[in-house]
Design an enzyme around this catalytic site. Structure first.
Site, mmCIF file in Angstrom:
data_model
loop_
_atom_site.group_PDB
_atom_site.id
_atom_site.type_symbol
_atom_site.label_atom_id
_atom_site.label_comp_id
_atom_site.label_asym_id
_atom_site.label_seq_id
_atom_site.Cartn_x
_atom_site.Cartn_y
_atom_site.Cartn_z
ATOM 1 N N ASP A 56 -8.630 2.360 -3.416
ATOM 2 C CA ASP A 56 -8.205 2.990 -2.169
ATOM 3 C C ASP A 56 -8.308 4.512 -2.239
ATOM 4 O OD1 ASP A 56 -6.948 2.884 0.516
ATOM 5 O OD2 ASP A 56 -5.412 4.042 -0.518
ATOM 6 N N ASN A 96 -6.654 8.948 6.773
ATOM 7 C CA ASN A 96 -7.876 8.188 6.472
ATOM 8 C C ASN A 96 -7.514 6.707 6.374
ATOM 9 O OD1 ASN A 96 -10.205 7.057 5.452
ATOM 10 N ND2 ASN A 96 -10.337 8.368 3.656
ATOM 11 N N LEU A 156 2.480 6.649 -4.891
ATOM 12 C CA LEU A 156 3.628 7.253 -5.552
ATOM 13 C C LEU A 156 3.251 8.501 -6.340
ATOM 14 C CD1 LEU A 156 5.628 4.102 -6.748
ATOM 15 C CD2 LEU A 156 5.868 5.448 -4.635
ATOM 16 N N ARG A 157 1.949 8.776 -6.461
ATOM 17 C CA ARG A 157 1.411 10.032 -7.014
ATOM 18 C C ARG A 157 1.652 10.234 -8.505
ATOM 19 N NH1 ARG A 157 -2.014 10.068 -3.082
ATOM 20 N NH2 ARG A 157 -1.310 10.970 -1.114
ATOM 21 N N ASN A 175 -5.027 5.723 -7.264
ATOM 22 C CA ASN A 175 -5.665 7.047 -7.239
ATOM 23 C C ASN A 175 -4.721 8.141 -7.726
ATOM 24 O OD1 ASN A 175 -4.087 6.763 -4.921
ATOM 25 N ND2 ASN A 175 -5.447 7.989 -3.643
ATOM 26 N N ASP A 196 0.777 2.613 3.760
ATOM 27 C CA ASP A 196 -0.137 3.658 3.276
ATOM 28 C C ASP A 196 0.624 4.976 3.149
ATOM 29 O OD1 ASP A 196 -2.340 4.969 2.344
ATOM 30 O OD2 ASP A 196 -3.459 4.959 4.227
ATOM 31 N N PRO A 234 -5.832 14.135 3.834
ATOM 32 C CA PRO A 234 -5.391 13.105 4.780
ATOM 33 C C PRO A 234 -4.219 12.306 4.237
ATOM 34 C CG PRO A 234 -7.345 12.363 3.621
ATOM 35 C CD PRO A 234 -7.082 13.767 3.148
ATOM 36 N N HIS A 270 0.839 -1.204 0.000
ATOM 37 C CA HIS A 270 0.000 0.000 0.000
ATOM 38 C C HIS A 270 0.873 1.254 0.000
ATOM 39 C CE1 HIS A 270 -4.105 1.619 1.542
ATOM 40 N NE2 HIS A 270 -3.446 2.588 0.905
#
Length: 437
Positions: free
Chosen positions: A151, A281, A60-61, A91, A308, A326, A57
């Site tokens: 996620d 979150n 890495l954006r 995401n 995360d 978050p 989890h």
């Protein structure tokens, strides 16, 4: 050649020779000789030798938010944290809900070469929860996606979740659920309880997580599918897992779960002062929850630790509480937090640390070359840990582009001294060694 290392922290130090990415020989210190000149020699100085860590989890954006993190910066942080494989969440912008995006992330990881970067595919198109994404296409792509998750968003529609679970069985894939019933968390800002009430923050009930986990355990059992529960945060969720896992027809291992380091160590007591670095979150819970999560991890009810890792640009985190995004950094601090919360109190030994940070995550993700025993003939994916070290966390000194660590200024035990991926040193203290091309 790795010299003077103690596998799993047990017994006398040994030397470990790797050849062509595989452990070729293990023997007493001074007894192992390379047939030719070793290209790199690591003196472990009596450090603990573990299988390289696997993070199920990681955010890495890239693509889309390279101002917060890139595959290169995140992989650098991962290698410094002892990781040899990470799973990059979907995401991004655009969302990784198709083969084009997942292959981009996979190829970027291969080019950097510091850790194996495995993209996670979205369960639904655009993470919107309305229509299944191209699971089969992503699974059949060069990225060979085998973990799917929305996620950041819960797949809250039970029919969509059921279809995803059923479809995943044909792909030998696992659906990783962000368990949050959105109708119970609308406007929520902090764990629902006395502290949130006193701070004037809208409460986030534990039942929002627990109810989804209970539902999904039932759906997974009926579908004969594998379910993974992301970032478990409540004592009640651990109880639900104790109930649900044995009821799966394929056995308890078909339902797995992760806990983050920050949910093991930090609690909602940190919210006083409204510092958004503590906003995450699911939210930080109570000390009772944290203790229960640690017990469940030691017991095996919770299978593994996942970071995360959620880097954010300054403008997204340095804001009033309600407006702040978050998330927390986690890749370089995970091992230290696990040592503090699990090893030092005696809940796990070093073999247990290897189980929850390497072996079990690799099993869940079906990675045949990760999380393997430290034995001759096994892949040389390894981490060397100085168990006696102590260090002070400074966000500005971490490898991530972002600096939103909740451990700023905290003294933590143990330090990863080196990481080895297929026999090649990818991190040594604060220096990394990326490949070219």
């Amino acid at each position: 050649m790795i010299t003077n290392a103690v596998p799993y922290g047990e017994g006398d130090p040994v030397d470990v020779l790797t050849v062509n990415g595989v452990i070729a020989e293990i023997g007493p210190v001074g007894s192992v000789r390379a047939s030719g000149e070793a290209t790199d020699v690591l003196d472990a100085a009596g450090g603990v030798l573990l299988p390289g860590f696997v993070d199920l989890h990681t955010h890495l954006r890239e693509p889309g938010r390279e101002d917060a993190e890139t595959v290169r910066s995140g992989a650098t942080a991962a290698a410094l944290g002892g990781y040899t494989a990470v799973f990059a969440m979907a995401n991004t912008d655009p969302v990784a809900d198709n083969a084009l995006v997942t292959e981009h992330v996979w190829r970027a990881g291969r080019q950097v070469g510091l850790v194996d970067v495995h993209p996670v595919g979205a369960v639904t198109v655009g993470l919107e929860g309305a229509k299944l994404a191209e699971l089969g296409t992503m699974a059949g792509s060069a990225a060979a996606v085998r973990v799917f998750s929305d996620d950041g968003h819960c797949v809250d529609d039970p029919l969509i979740m059921r279809r995803a679970l059923e479809y995943s069985t044909a792909l030998d894939a696992v659906i990783a659920q962000h368990a949050e019933e959105p109708r119970l968390t609308a406007g929520a800002q902090a764990h629902e309880g006395e502290r949130a009430a006193r701070l004037g923050l809208a409460g986030w009930p534990s039942s929002a997580e627990e109810s989804i986990v209970a539902r999904d355990c039932i759906l997974a059992a009926h579908a004969g599918a594998r379910l993974h529960v992301c970032h478990v945060s409540t004592e009640g969720t651990a109880d639900v897992l104790r109930w649900g896992k044995p009821r799966h027809p394929s056995g308890p291992a078909a339902i797995s779960a992760e806990v983050t380091p920050h949910h093991l160590l930090l609690t909602d007591e940190r919210l006083t002062g409204y510092d958004p670095v503590n906003k995450v979150n699911p939210p930080l819970r109570t000390s009772s929850d944290a203790a229960a999560l640690a017990d469940a991890l030691a017991e095996g009810v919770i299978d593994c630790v996942a970071t995360d890792h959620a880097p954010h640009a300054v403008q997204d985190k340095d804001a009033e509480w309600a407006a702040a995004r978050p998330g927390m950094l986690g890749l370089q601090t995970a091992l230290s937090v696990v040592v503090r919360t699990m090893l030092r109190p005696g809940l796990l030994d070093w073999r247990g640390v290897a189980r929850v940070m390497s072996e079990r995550p690799a099993e869940i993700a079906r990675l045949p070359d990760q999380g393997r025993p430290i034995e001759v003939g096994e892949p040389a994916n390894l981490a060397i840990v100085d168990q006696d070290a102590e260090w002070t966390v400074r966000g500005a000194e971490l490898a991530s582009i972002a600096s939103n660590t909740p451990y700023e200024g905290m003294r933590l035990p143990a330090k990863v001294r080196a990481t080895v991926l297929r026999g090649r040193v990818t991190a040594r203290d604060t220096a990394t060694s990326p490949t070219e091309g």
